[in-house]
Motif scaffolding. Structure first.
Motif, PDB file in Angstrom:
ATOM      1  N   LEU A   1      -4.623  -4.927   2.145  1.00 24.65           N
ATOM      2  CA  LEU A   1      -5.456  -4.255   3.138  1.00 24.65           C
ATOM      3  C   LEU A   1      -6.044  -5.297   4.079  1.00 24.65           C
ATOM      4  O   LEU A   1      -6.994  -5.995   3.735  1.00 24.65           O
TER       5      LEU A   1
ATOM      6  N   ASN B   1       0.841  -1.202   0.000  1.00 19.82           N
ATOM      7  CA  ASN B   1       0.000   0.000   0.000  1.00 19.82           C
ATOM      8  C   ASN B   1       0.876   1.251   0.000  1.00 19.82           C
ATOM      9  O   ASN B   1       0.358   2.362   0.021  1.00 19.82           O
TER      10      ASN B   1
ATOM     11  N   PRO C   1      -2.895  -4.465  -3.737  1.00 18.81           N
ATOM     12  CA  PRO C   1      -3.174  -3.929  -2.402  1.00 18.81           C
ATOM     13  C   PRO C   1      -3.112  -5.018  -1.334  1.00 18.81           C
ATOM     14  O   PRO C   1      -3.421  -6.183  -1.593  1.00 18.81           O
TER      15      PRO C   1
END
Length: 217
Positions: free
Chosen positions: A181, A159, A179
């Motif tokens: 997350l 990220n 990503p």
């Protein structure tokens, strides 16, 4: 791959390798020693990395509290586990484990920073109050470590735009940003918000597929 081979740019030495069974796959663990500091850095690899499409990759900075002690103050431990799991699912990839604790300030100073955060500072403010940069990490070792495996392009799980910029500076192409997350919770929500607001981290999924081509985030 021979023991004690000297790395390109003479920043680190490759020392040796062994198999490393994990809950997700049997990786190969590779040890490197940094010339300037004597620090020991690691790479975990799976599959043939020198040919074919850019492999899935993660550059992970050491976080003893998150990686080992299950701290919920950050997302580091969850990112480490998720990255290894994703590499295992693909059957091919690399994770570089760099020994730069606390965004480069060390373990004891990270704990000092935690105390300042408990008094009201955010993560950036705490580092600055201790006389450090907001993020003192360096990624120059990534180039010789990746060159050891013949890797010129990666699909990077991150990220953090600084990692993408660093790889580009060193001539490693980031073919895709993936990503990472994970594990937002009540204890690290402010930490993650500070990453986004003050360090420019990309903390929201850019596309429904979770895979983001560089330049679109």
């Amino acid at each position: 791959m021979q023991d004690n081979a000297t790395m390109p740019a003479s920043l680190v030495d490759y020392v040796t390798s062994c198999t490393l069974p994990t809950p997700w796959a049997q990786f190969t663990l590779h040890a490197f020693v940094e010339h300037a500091t004597g620090k020991e850095h690691l790479a975990m690899t799976l599959g043939d990395l020198s040919t074919g499409a850019p492999p899935l990759a993660r550059i992970h900075s050491e976080c003893l509290t998150g990686d080992v002690m299950f701290s919920q103050r950050c997302d580091c431990g969850a990112q480490l586990e998720t990255a290894l799991q994703r590499i295992a699912e693909e059957g091919r990839g690399i994770l570089l484990y760099l020994r730069q604790e606390g965004r480069g300030i060390g373990l004891v100073n990270k704990i000092r920073a935690y105390r300042l955060q408990e008094a009201g500072a955010d993560t950036v403010e705490a580092n600055l109050q201790l006389g450090f940069q907001a993020d003192a990490r360096s990624y120059e070792l990534v180039l010789p470590m990746l060159e050891q495996f013949g890797i010129e392009s990666v699909r990077l799980m991150t990220n953090n735009p600084r990692k993408i910029a660093a790889l580009g500076k060193f001539g490693i192409r980031v073919a895709e940003r993936v990503p990472l997350l994970v594990n937002r919770n009540a204890f690290n929500n402010s930490y993650l918000n500070t990453k986004e607001a003050k360090l420019g981290h990309m903390m929201t999924p850019a596309v429904p597929t979770e895979a983001t081509p560089v330049g679109e985030a």
